[in-house]
Design a protein around this motif. Structure first.
Motif, PDB file in Angstrom:
ATOM      1  N   LEU A   1      -0.003  11.867  -9.365  1.00  0.00           N
ATOM      2  CA  LEU A   1      -0.963  12.937  -9.099  1.00  0.00           C
ATOM      3  C   LEU A   1      -0.254  14.283  -9.061  1.00  0.00           C
ATOM      4  O   LEU A   1      -0.748  15.274  -9.620  1.00  0.00           O
ATOM      5  N   SER A   2       0.902  14.335  -8.402  1.00  0.00           N
ATOM      6  CA  SER A   2       1.657  15.592  -8.339  1.00  0.00           C
ATOM      7  C   SER A   2       2.051  16.056  -9.732  1.00  0.00           C
ATOM      8  O   SER A   2       1.969  17.253 -10.049  1.00  0.00           O
TER       9      SER A   2
ATOM     10  N   LYS B   1       0.833  -1.207   0.000  1.00  0.00           N
ATOM     11  CA  LYS B   1       0.000   0.000   0.000  1.00  0.00           C
ATOM     12  C   LYS B   1       0.868   1.258   0.000  1.00  0.00           C
ATOM     13  O   LYS B   1       0.542   2.257  -0.658  1.00  0.00           O
ATOM     14  N   ILE B   2       1.991   1.213   0.743  1.00  0.00           N
ATOM     15  CA  ILE B   2       2.904   2.361   0.775  1.00  0.00           C
ATOM     16  C   ILE B   2       3.454   2.632  -0.622  1.00  0.00           C
ATOM     17  O   ILE B   2       3.507   3.779  -1.081  1.00  0.00           O
ATOM     18  N   LYS B   3       3.886   1.571  -1.332  1.00  0.00           N
ATOM     19  CA  LYS B   3       4.400   1.731  -2.691  1.00  0.00           C
ATOM     20  C   LYS B   3       3.324   2.280  -3.616  1.00  0.00           C
ATOM     21  O   LYS B   3       3.581   3.150  -4.448  1.00  0.00           O
ATOM     22  N   PHE B   4       2.103   1.755  -3.442  1.00  0.00           N
ATOM     23  CA  PHE B   4       0.989   2.222  -4.281  1.00  0.00           C
ATOM     24  C   PHE B   4       0.731   3.707  -4.056  1.00  0.00           C
ATOM     25  O   PHE B   4       0.544   4.478  -5.002  1.00  0.00           O
ATOM     26  N   ILE B   5       0.708   4.117  -2.777  1.00  0.00           N
ATOM     27  CA  ILE B   5       0.455   5.523  -2.460  1.00  0.00           C
ATOM     28  C   ILE B   5       1.571   6.404  -3.011  1.00  0.00           C
ATOM     29  O   ILE B   5       1.322   7.472  -3.583  1.00  0.00           O
ATOM     30  N   GLU B   6       2.837   5.949  -2.864  1.00  0.00           N
ATOM     31  CA  GLU B   6       3.956   6.737  -3.370  1.00  0.00           C
ATOM     32  C   GLU B   6       3.883   6.899  -4.885  1.00  0.00           C
ATOM     33  O   GLU B   6       4.095   7.989  -5.415  1.00  0.00           O
ATOM     34  N   GLN B   7       3.570   5.816  -5.574  1.00  0.00           N
ATOM     35  CA  GLN B   7       3.476   5.882  -7.030  1.00  0.00           C
ATOM     36  C   GLN B   7       2.333   6.787  -7.467  1.00  0.00           C
ATOM     37  O   GLN B   7       2.492   7.632  -8.359  1.00  0.00           O
TER      38      GLN B   7
ATOM     39  N   GLU C   1       1.233  19.793 -14.207  1.00  0.00           N
ATOM     40  CA  GLU C   1       1.011  20.050 -15.630  1.00  0.00           C
ATOM     41  C   GLU C   1      -0.237  20.898 -15.855  1.00  0.00           C
ATOM     42  O   GLU C   1      -0.236  21.805 -16.693  1.00  0.00           O
ATOM     43  N   GLU C   2      -1.290  20.613 -15.108  1.00  0.00           N
ATOM     44  CA  GLU C   2      -2.522  21.372 -15.297  1.00  0.00           C
ATOM     45  C   GLU C   2      -2.366  22.811 -14.825  1.00  0.00           C
ATOM     46  O   GLU C   2      -2.871  23.744 -15.472  1.00  0.00           O
ATOM     47  N   PHE C   3      -1.652  23.022 -13.722  1.00  0.00           N
ATOM     48  CA  PHE C   3      -1.401  24.391 -13.272  1.00  0.00           C
ATOM     49  C   PHE C   3      -0.484  25.129 -14.246  1.00  0.00           C
ATOM     50  O   PHE C   3      -0.672  26.324 -14.499  1.00  0.00           O
ATOM     51  N   HIS C   4       0.493  24.426 -14.809  1.00  0.00           N
ATOM     52  CA  HIS C   4       1.373  25.059 -15.794  1.00  0.00           C
ATOM     53  C   HIS C   4       0.574  25.513 -17.010  1.00  0.00           C
ATOM     54  O   HIS C   4       0.837  26.588 -17.572  1.00  0.00           O
ATOM     55  N   GLU C   5      -0.391  24.689 -17.414  1.00  0.00           N
ATOM     56  CA  GLU C   5      -1.222  25.069 -18.558  1.00  0.00           C
ATOM     57  C   GLU C   5      -2.033  26.321 -18.234  1.00  0.00           C
ATOM     58  O   GLU C   5      -2.164  27.226 -19.069  1.00  0.00           O
ATOM     59  N   LEU C   6      -2.581  26.397 -17.026  1.00  0.00           N
ATOM     60  CA  LEU C   6      -3.310  27.594 -16.618  1.00  0.00           C
ATOM     61  C   LEU C   6      -2.387  28.800 -16.535  1.00  0.00           C
ATOM     62  O   LEU C   6      -2.762  29.911 -16.927  1.00  0.00           O
ATOM     63  N   HIS C   7      -1.176  28.589 -16.012  1.00  0.00           N
ATOM     64  CA  HIS C   7      -0.202  29.685 -15.947  1.00  0.00           C
ATOM     65  C   HIS C   7       0.125  30.209 -17.337  1.00  0.00           C
ATOM     66  O   HIS C   7       0.189  31.430 -17.553  1.00  0.00           O
ATOM     67  N   ARG C   8       0.366  29.277 -18.276  1.00  0.00           N
ATOM     68  CA  ARG C   8       0.685  29.690 -19.647  1.00  0.00           C
ATOM     69  C   ARG C   8      -0.459  30.489 -20.251  1.00  0.00           C
ATOM     70  O   ARG C   8      -0.242  31.502 -20.931  1.00  0.00           O
ATOM     71  N   PHE C   9      -1.675  30.064 -19.991  1.00  0.00           N
ATOM     72  CA  PHE C   9      -2.832  30.797 -20.504  1.00  0.00           C
ATOM     73  C   PHE C   9      -2.878  32.209 -19.923  1.00  0.00           C
ATOM     74  O   PHE C   9      -3.084  33.187 -20.650  1.00  0.00           O
TER      75      PHE C   9
END
Length: 347
Positions: free
Chosen positions: A55-56, A44-50, A61-69
């Motif tokens: 997710l990070s 479970k620890i490995k799963f959460i880390e992965q 990436e999504e925040f970078h896209e908003l920043h670029r916009f």
């Protein structure tokens, strides 16, 4: 003659190998259970880390896209301000030079009056144009609001413009002309014979179906006391649903039958069927529910669309579930608010 009795001895009785292991067996089983549990925790620890790492990365990436916009919007807006400023000042400076020439030739009063009147009119016009530079750039709405409106073009996934499929609607339902609202029919039911319709319960599907990707839509549920929304695979799900006419929610609406749905029940209760029925309450009942279907991360989540408060999430292998269609049940009319339709929201 009586058999002689064996004299008592202080030597311990010799135990067999099987007997000697018996007292330790419970300890060995407990040790094995603890080790198994430790392995599960490590997995479970490995799963959460992965997953946390992925997710990070996705969030970044999504925040970078908003920043670029936002950077592009700022650059475009500033460029328009500079352009309007240069044009307005160039015009005004040219007219100032004309005025200077007129002052040198002020002796010809009639001509000067004519030119001054023309100049006054044009100056007034340019003053109005210059005053409108702010409005041309930002419009009649605040800048942030205008940018937010345009930002919807880059938001992924965009809100799906769903329409309801009349061929799947139970005969006791009424659909709006634009096929974006559904409610219980009052009066004589319509008679349909199409093979795709729900025959036993007040349900209807969207025309649109999804096989992969990420999809988001919102449903206006108002103050209705009961409703059902989610997704289903109509190829496997329609034949197993419901046993009573007009039912608002049945145990058949489960992932095993191709349904991933959330229901509101009378009494401000909410229910979802996973491997078993799960009922819960919310601090505040939403009037608009957002549904987020994510094939890659294998989940479908339900949120209060007004403040994005989490309501419930299904985790499942949607890739093997086939094409999934948004699913709607407006519920039964048990009070006045239930007369209102269930509405698919549009941007």
């Amino acid at each position: 003659m009586a058999a002689a009795e064996m004299p008592p001895t202080d030597e311990p009785k010799e135990e067999t190998a099987e007997e000697s292991c018996l007292p330790n067996a419970p300890l060995i089983e407990r040790e094995r259970a603890v080790l198994d549990l430790c392995e599960k925790y490590e997995e479970k620890i490995k799963f959460i880390e992965q997953n946390a790492g992925q997710l990070s990365q996705d969030v970044s990436e999504e925040f970078h896209e908003l920043h670029r916009f936002l950077v592009r919007e700022e650059q475009t807006t500033m460029a328009r301000i500079r352009k309007n400023k240069v044009e307005a000042l160039a015009y005004m400076e040219g007219k100032v030079q004309e005025l200077t020439s007129l002052l040198e030739d002020i002796g010809e009063s009639s001509a000067a009056d004519m030119l001054l009147a023309e100049f006054d009119g044009k100056v007034y016009q340019k003053r109005e144009e210059f005053r409108c530079v702010h409005l041309k750039v930002m419009g009649s709405l605040p800048l942030q609001h205008r940018v937010w409106k345009r930002m919807r073009r880059v938001i992924q996934p965009a809100m799906e413009p769903l329409t309801l499929d009349p061929q799947t609607a139970h005969h006791g339902l009424t659909l709006s002309k634009n096929l974006r609202a559904v409610r219980q029919r009052f009066g004589s039911p319509m008679v349909h014979t199409h093979s795709k319709l729900f025959k036993t319960c007040f349900y209807v599907l969207a025309l649109e179906g999804f096989l992969d990707g990420r999809h988001y839509w919102e449903v206006d549920v108002g103050d209705k006391t009961n409703w059902t929304i989610g997704v289903c695979n109509p190829c496997i799900g329609r034949s197993v649903v419901g046993s009573s006419t007009g039912c608002t929610f049945t145990k058949d609406l489960s992932p095993e039958n191709g349904y991933w749905v959330l229901c509101k029940l009378p009494g401000e209760r909410y229910q979802a069927l996973t491997s078993k029925s799960f009922t819960f309450r919310l601090k505040k009942s939403p009037t608009r529910v957002g549904v987020y279907l994510d094939f890659r991360n294998a989940n479908i989540g339900f949120h209060d669309a007004e403040n994005m408060t989490h309501m419930f999430t299904f985790k499942d292998d949607f890739q093997s579930a086939g094409k999934l269609h948004p699913f709607f049940g407006p519920g039964l009319v048990t009070s006045e608010p239930d007369c209102e339709p269930l509405r698919v929201c549009v941007v």
